[in-house]
Design a protein around this motif. Sequence first.
Motif, short mmCIF file in Angstrom:
data_model
loop_
_atom_site.label_atom_id
_atom_site.label_comp_id
_atom_site.label_asym_id
_atom_site.label_seq_id
_atom_site.Cartn_x
_atom_site.Cartn_y
_atom_site.Cartn_z
N GLY A 173 7.91 -0.89 0.36
CA GLY A 173 5.87 -0.31 0.98
C GLY A 173 6.53 0.49 1.77
O GLY A 173 7.30 0.67 2.76
N GLU A 191 4.25 0.19 -2.30
CA GLU A 191 2.92 0.12 -1.75
C GLU A 191 2.94 1.63 -0.96
O GLU A 191 3.70 1.21 0.16
N LEU A 204 0.12 -5.07 4.00
CA LEU A 204 1.51 -5.92 3.59
C LEU A 204 1.58 -7.26 4.33
O LEU A 204 0.87 -7.53 4.90
#
Length: 333
Positions: A173, A191, A204
């Motif tokens: 991420g 992400e 997240l």
Amino acid sequence: MKALTFKRYGKTPDIGFAEVPRPTLKPDELLVEVHAAAVNPIDNMIPTGLFKAVVKLQLPAVMGSDLAGVVTEVGSRVTRFKPGDAVFASIFGIGTGAIAEFAVVPESAAALKPDKLDFVQAASIPMVGLTSWQALKERMKLRPGQKVFIPAGSGGIGTFAIQLAKHLGARVGTTTSTGNVELVRSLGADEIVDYKKQEFEKVLRGYDAVLGTVRGDAMEKAVGILKPGAAMVSLVGPLDAAFARARGLDFFLTFVFGMMSRKIMRLAKQHEVSYSFLFAHPDGAQLAQIGELLQTERIRPVIDKVFPFEQAKEALDYLAQGRAKGKVVIKVR
């Protein structure tokens, strides 16, 4: 020889070019004709005096730590390199600098330059490569399937760390601005949070690790996205007592660093996660392994801008603006 130096610590460090003596070699060192040198955020921080107690330099000091070039001379005990070898290295923290016509490199810090990289590309790698390696592989012990949050994915560290994390089998991420979403996606980010539109701590969840690359309260916010047992490794502070002890600093500095990290340590403990500060160290053996990943194109250099040697100070000023996509490199020759 010509080198970029700073003369004093503080708000007016007097950064500029100077003629300095060509370095002399110890038995375990190489003299390298520098072809390219990269700049890192720490290069702008050291002249302020922030790390004066940790990084020992004799003033005036030659700036920079990342280099690629050609060996011109070797010390009497050097066995792995010879004159004419193309090498790359980080010499961070050893008391000498890289933004110069020649640099001294300990044999233990150097690695052969990957054939597929030119000198500018090779110079862009050492600090970000070693920092990512030591954080993700050694400190976090990142495993396939785990999730790691690497904010500022389009920066110098971010562009390398994302690729290394993906090579290790992790899901990644990251945060970036709207214009850099495609760049971090191309590097493998899974992400992606556009920080201009969303706050990462609200998006997240369920992460196993976070690499601290952004100053301010980003590490405190990141605690909330982590699983119990997760690891937080920060490259930007706060410094902690364990770091002071590892560097052999005195009791007073160990106490001061412990106080500096008290808030994040307490927060980490409440969430059952660990926190530590990391200062990457030169390591030629690790750099050689990183070189193999570059040679086989499993990781690629990301370079934002190349400056001529005469504009080395402008390269530092440009880096300080915080908008570089990847690395900023100085072409020395």
